[in-house]
Design a protein around this motif. Structure first.
Motif, PDB file in Angstrom:
ATOM      1  N   ASN A  54       0.820  -1.214   0.000  1.00 43.74           N
ATOM      2  CA  ASN A  54       0.000   0.000   0.000  1.00 43.74           C
ATOM      3  C   ASN A  54       0.853   1.262   0.000  1.00 43.74           C
ATOM      4  OD1 ASN A  54      -2.213  -1.618   0.063  1.00 43.74           O
ATOM      5  ND2 ASN A  54      -3.061  -0.819   1.965  1.00 43.74           N
ATOM      6  N   HIS A  55       1.963   1.227   0.722  1.00 40.94           N
ATOM      7  CA  HIS A  55       2.835   2.404   0.805  1.00 40.94           C
ATOM      8  C   HIS A  55       3.283   2.828  -0.594  1.00 40.94           C
ATOM      9  CE1 HIS A  55       6.229   4.674   3.006  1.00 40.94           C
ATOM     10  NE2 HIS A  55       6.266   5.033   1.736  1.00 40.94           N
ATOM     11  N   LEU A  56       3.828   1.904  -1.369  1.00 40.06           N
ATOM     12  CA  LEU A  56       4.333   2.270  -2.684  1.00 40.06           C
ATOM     13  C   LEU A  56       3.205   2.589  -3.656  1.00 40.06           C
ATOM     14  CD1 LEU A  56       7.435   0.024  -3.435  1.00 40.06           C
ATOM     15  CD2 LEU A  56       7.335   2.465  -2.929  1.00 40.06           C
ATOM     16  N   ALA A  57       2.096   1.863  -3.566  1.00 42.17           N
ATOM     17  CA  ALA A  57       0.971   2.149  -4.465  1.00 42.17           C
ATOM     18  C   ALA A  57       0.418   3.551  -4.197  1.00 42.17           C
ATOM     19  CB  ALA A  57      -0.121   1.099  -4.293  1.00 42.17           C
ATOM     20  N   CYS A  58       0.228   3.887  -2.924  1.00 38.78           N
ATOM     21  CA  CYS A  58      -0.251   5.227  -2.579  1.00 38.78           C
ATOM     22  C   CYS A  58       0.808   6.277  -2.916  1.00 38.78           C
ATOM     23  CB  CYS A  58      -0.619   5.306  -1.104  1.00 38.78           C
ATOM     24  SG  CYS A  58      -2.101   4.354  -0.662  1.00 38.78           S
ATOM     25  N   GLY A  59       2.078   5.924  -2.765  1.00 39.94           N
ATOM     26  CA  GLY A  59       3.143   6.849  -3.135  1.00 39.94           C
ATOM     27  C   GLY A  59       3.102   7.198  -4.607  1.00 39.94           C
ATOM     28  N   ILE A  60       2.815   6.214  -5.449  1.00 44.66           N
ATOM     29  CA  ILE A  60       2.677   6.472  -6.886  1.00 44.66           C
ATOM     30  C   ILE A  60       1.505   7.414  -7.133  1.00 44.66           C
ATOM     31  CG2 ILE A  60       2.088   5.434  -9.110  1.00 44.66           C
ATOM     32  CD1 ILE A  60       3.557   2.886  -8.139  1.00 44.66           C
ATOM     33  N   ALA A  61       0.375   7.133  -6.467  1.00 47.04           N
ATOM     34  CA  ALA A  61      -0.809   7.975  -6.644  1.00 47.04           C
ATOM     35  C   ALA A  61      -0.553   9.407  -6.194  1.00 47.04           C
ATOM     36  CB  ALA A  61      -1.990   7.383  -5.871  1.00 47.04           C
ATOM     37  N   MET A  62       0.080   9.571  -5.026  1.00 39.45           N
ATOM     38  CA  MET A  62       0.361  10.914  -4.523  1.00 39.45           C
ATOM     39  C   MET A  62       1.302  11.655  -5.468  1.00 39.45           C
ATOM     40  SD  MET A  62      -1.300  10.999  -1.557  1.00 39.45           S
ATOM     41  CE  MET A  62      -0.584  12.020  -0.291  1.00 39.45           C
ATOM     42  N   ARG A  63       2.273  10.943  -6.019  1.00 37.32           N
ATOM     43  CA  ARG A  63       3.228  11.578  -6.938  1.00 37.32           C
ATOM     44  C   ARG A  63       2.534  12.075  -8.203  1.00 37.32           C
ATOM     45  NH1 ARG A  63       8.614  10.259  -8.441  1.00 37.32           N
ATOM     46  NH2 ARG A  63       8.996  10.015  -6.198  1.00 37.32           N
ATOM     47  N   ILE A  64       1.700  11.246  -8.827  1.00 36.75           N
ATOM     48  CA  ILE A  64       1.116  11.652 -10.117  1.00 36.75           C
ATOM     49  C   ILE A  64       0.052  12.722  -9.928  1.00 36.75           C
ATOM     50  CG2 ILE A  64       1.604   9.348 -11.040  1.00 36.75           C
ATOM     51  CD1 ILE A  64      -1.451   8.879 -11.075  1.00 36.75           C
ATOM     52  N   MET A  65      -0.610  12.736  -8.756  1.00 33.49           N
ATOM     53  CA  MET A  65      -1.586  13.788  -8.504  1.00 33.49           C
ATOM     54  C   MET A  65      -0.895  15.129  -8.281  1.00 33.49           C
ATOM     55  SD  MET A  65      -4.720  12.161  -6.249  1.00 33.49           S
ATOM     56  CE  MET A  65      -3.703  11.603  -4.874  1.00 33.49           C
ATOM     57  N   ALA A  66       0.171  15.120  -7.477  1.00 25.13           N
ATOM     58  CA  ALA A  66       0.850  16.367  -7.119  1.00 25.13           C
ATOM     59  C   ALA A  66       1.720  16.894  -8.248  1.00 25.13           C
ATOM     60  CB  ALA A  66       1.698  16.159  -5.868  1.00 25.13           C
ATOM     61  N   ARG A  67       2.448  16.008  -8.918  1.00 26.70           N
ATOM     62  CA  ARG A  67       3.427  16.459  -9.895  1.00 26.70           C
ATOM     63  C   ARG A  67       2.848  16.614 -11.290  1.00 26.70           C
ATOM     64  NH1 ARG A  67       9.236  13.582  -9.920  1.00 26.70           N
ATOM     65  NH2 ARG A  67       9.109  14.432  -7.796  1.00 26.70           N
ATOM     66  N   TYR A  68       1.916  15.739 -11.677  1.00 23.31           N
ATOM     67  CA  TYR A  68       1.424  15.737 -13.057  1.00 23.31           C
ATOM     68  C   TYR A  68      -0.064  16.037 -13.159  1.00 23.31           C
ATOM     69  CZ  TYR A  68       5.878  13.365 -13.435  1.00 23.31           C
ATOM     70  OH  TYR A  68       7.202  13.037 -13.340  1.00 23.31           O
ATOM     71  N   GLN A  69      -0.702  16.375 -12.028  1.00 27.68           N
ATOM     72  CA  GLN A  69      -2.121  16.710 -11.997  1.00 27.68           C
ATOM     73  C   GLN A  69      -2.986  15.624 -12.651  1.00 27.68           C
ATOM     74  OE1 GLN A  69       0.195  19.444 -13.083  1.00 27.68           O
ATOM     75  NE2 GLN A  69       0.292  19.451 -10.852  1.00 27.68           N
ATOM     76  N   ARG A  70      -2.596  14.372 -12.434  1.00 28.90           N
ATOM     77  CA  ARG A  70      -3.389  13.239 -12.901  1.00 28.90           C
ATOM     78  C   ARG A  70      -4.314  12.773 -11.776  1.00 28.90           C
ATOM     79  NH1 ARG A  70      -1.412  11.027 -17.640  1.00 28.90           N
ATOM     80  NH2 ARG A  70      -0.085  12.584 -18.650  1.00 28.90           N
ATOM     81  N   SER A  71      -5.413  12.157 -12.150  1.00 27.47           N
ATOM     82  CA  SER A  71      -6.363  11.674 -11.156  1.00 27.47           C
ATOM     83  C   SER A  71      -6.019  10.247 -10.748  1.00 27.47           C
ATOM     84  CB  SER A  71      -7.788  11.721 -11.720  1.00 27.47           C
ATOM     85  OG  SER A  71      -7.868  10.998 -12.945  1.00 27.47           O
ATOM     86  N   ALA A  72      -6.322   9.919  -9.503  1.00 28.21           N
ATOM     87  CA  ALA A  72      -6.065   8.576  -8.987  1.00 28.21           C
ATOM     88  C   ALA A  72      -7.165   8.200  -8.008  1.00 28.21           C
ATOM     89  CB  ALA A  72      -4.703   8.509  -8.292  1.00 28.21           C
ATOM     90  N   MET A  73      -7.445   6.904  -7.932  1.00 32.99           N
ATOM     91  CA  MET A  73      -8.446   6.404  -6.991  1.00 32.99           C
ATOM     92  C   MET A  73      -7.924   5.129  -6.348  1.00 32.99           C
ATOM     93  SD  MET A  73     -12.416   5.198  -7.609  1.00 32.99           S
ATOM     94  CE  MET A  73     -13.042   6.870  -7.778  1.00 32.99           C
ATOM     95  N   LEU A 112     -17.326   5.678 -12.937  1.00 34.00           N
ATOM     96  CA  LEU A 112     -16.647   6.249 -11.771  1.00 34.00           C
ATOM     97  C   LEU A 112     -15.267   5.616 -11.581  1.00 34.00           C
ATOM     98  CD1 LEU A 112     -16.930   8.044  -9.161  1.00 34.00           C
ATOM     99  CD2 LEU A 112     -17.783   5.989  -8.039  1.00 34.00           C
ATOM    100  N   PHE A 113     -15.169   4.332 -11.921  1.00 29.94           N
ATOM    101  CA  PHE A 113     -13.905   3.612 -11.722  1.00 29.94           C
ATOM    102  C   PHE A 113     -13.065   3.512 -12.994  1.00 29.94           C
ATOM    103  CE2 PHE A 113     -16.858   1.977  -8.501  1.00 29.94           C
ATOM    104  CZ  PHE A 113     -16.140   2.272  -7.354  1.00 29.94           C
ATOM    105  N   THR A 114     -13.668   3.774 -14.139  1.00 33.81           N
ATOM    106  CA  THR A 114     -12.877   3.754 -15.373  1.00 33.81           C
ATOM    107  C   THR A 114     -12.294   5.124 -15.694  1.00 33.81           C
ATOM    108  OG1 THR A 114     -14.895   4.109 -16.691  1.00 33.81           O
ATOM    109  CG2 THR A 114     -14.148   1.833 -16.414  1.00 33.81           C
ATOM    110  N   TYR A 115     -12.788   6.184 -15.046  1.00 37.71           N
ATOM    111  CA  TYR A 115     -12.320   7.537 -15.350  1.00 37.71           C
ATOM    112  C   TYR A 115     -10.907   7.839 -14.881  1.00 37.71           C
ATOM    113  CZ  TYR A 115     -11.595  12.526 -14.767  1.00 37.71           C
ATOM    114  OH  TYR A 115     -11.031  13.769 -14.770  1.00 37.71           O
ATOM    115  N   PRO A 116     -10.504   7.507 -13.621  1.00 33.48           N
ATOM    116  CA  PRO A 116      -9.212   7.989 -13.114  1.00 33.48           C
ATOM    117  C   PRO A 116      -8.031   7.545 -13.966  1.00 33.48           C
ATOM    118  CG  PRO A 116     -10.541   7.038 -11.349  1.00 33.48           C
ATOM    119  CD  PRO A 116     -11.203   6.678 -12.626  1.00 33.48           C
ATOM    120  N   SER A 117      -6.994   8.384 -14.001  1.00 33.51           N
ATOM    121  CA  SER A 117      -5.774   8.025 -14.727  1.00 33.51           C
ATOM    122  C   SER A 117      -5.149   6.768 -14.140  1.00 33.51           C
ATOM    123  CB  SER A 117      -4.762   9.179 -14.659  1.00 33.51           C
ATOM    124  OG  SER A 117      -5.316  10.369 -15.166  1.00 33.51           O
ATOM    125  N   LEU A 118      -5.272   6.608 -12.820  1.00 31.48           N
ATOM    126  CA  LEU A 118      -4.741   5.432 -12.141  1.00 31.48           C
ATOM    127  C   LEU A 118      -5.784   4.909 -11.165  1.00 31.48           C
ATOM    128  CD1 LEU A 118      -2.411   3.496 -11.303  1.00 31.48           C
ATOM    129  CD2 LEU A 118      -1.745   5.217  -9.604  1.00 31.48           C
TER     130      LEU A 118
END
Length: 263
Positions: free
Chosen positions: A133-152, A181-187
């Motif tokens: 979970n740590h690394l998966a959430c880390g990926i999500a936090m990175r792409i949201m903050a740095r690349y303004q991509r959506s994640a769920m 709702l679940f097919t929309y996010p980038s990740l």
């Protein structure tokens, strides 16, 4: 009759070269003022530069504020529990080679979102407490903050529960909207793969979401305490094969469980 360039210059009183005179600024003293058109001379260049710099600073602050608000909205709708908001790729604690490989994969995978992502997926497999979970959430936090991509982030059980519920006559959301709702996010990060009861309706809901993301080339990360064969059996060989397309990888967290610490 079309006016010539010299006629226009005369009518507009364009000065080439510009007129010059010495002027005085109460704040910065003497400066050389220039007049390019008519009789309007420029103001103090230092004042102008300072005003432009102040305007740029305000615009930058406003952009940062908007980015922060957007980030907070994304964080709120991402499904990432507050407990994991401080989980970053960079503070994933590494003590052996397996963890180093997992973190290197997360770094490379997150960087792919800087451009047009291929939609390749990943499956993190390993027993409880190996910090998937740590690394998966880390990926999500990175792409949201740095690349303004959506994640769920969600569990398989929570996701597939919402889709059949949308069939009820009193539901506020149609089934197609629930799937979207679940097919929309980038990740999309799906935790607890294999915990679901695997009824026909649940299998169909899982297929609809993962197949929809496959068709739209959207990235998905599956997290499971099962081994590779167990994941394949839980989601079916057809979906598993699609997850492996475009360079999709199985990332083994094959070390003893035990919650790690932040680096």
């Amino acid at each position: 009759m079309l006016a010539t360039k010299s006629t226009l210059a005369h009518l507009l009183q364009i000065h080439e070269p510009p007129l010059e005179c010495v002027d005085h600024c109460p704040q910065h003293g003497q400066f050389l003022a220039r007049c390019h058109i008519g009789s309007k001379f420029g103001t103090c260049p230092t004042c102008t530069a300072e005003a432009n710099a102040a305007k740029e600073a305000r615009e930058r602050q406003e952009a940062e504020r908007e980015a922060q608000l957007r980030w907070q909205r994304q964080l709120g709708s991402s499904g990432i529990h507050e407990h994991f908001h401080d989980r970053k790729i960079g503070n994933y604690h590494v003590t052996h080679e397996g963890q180093r490989r997992a973190r290197a994969f997360a770094e490379a995978y997150a960087e792919e979102f800087a451009g047009k992502h291929s939609g390749r997926c990943a499956v993190f497999v390993g027993q409880t407490g190996t910090d998937k979970n740590h690394l998966a959430c880390g990926i999500a936090m990175r792409i949201m903050a740095r690349y303004q991509r959506s994640a769920m982030f969600t569990t398989v059980s929570s996701m597939i529960m919402r889709i059949p519920e949308a069939k009820r006559f009193d539901s506020e959301m149609r089934q197609s909207e629930a799937i979207a709702l679940f097919t929309y996010p980038s990740l999309l990060i799906l935790d607890e793969v294999g915990v679901q009861s695997s009824t026909d309706s649940e299998a169909r809901a899982l297929f609809d979401v993962l197949n929809g993301r496959y068709e739209q080339r959207k990235a998905t990360i599956l997290l499971s305490n099962l081994d590779v064969a167990g994941v394949q059996n839980a989601i079916g060989p057809r979906l598993f094969d699609r997850l492996r397309e475009d360079g999709g990888e199985v990332v083994p967290f094959d070390w003893a469980g035990g919650r790690g610490t932040l680096a």
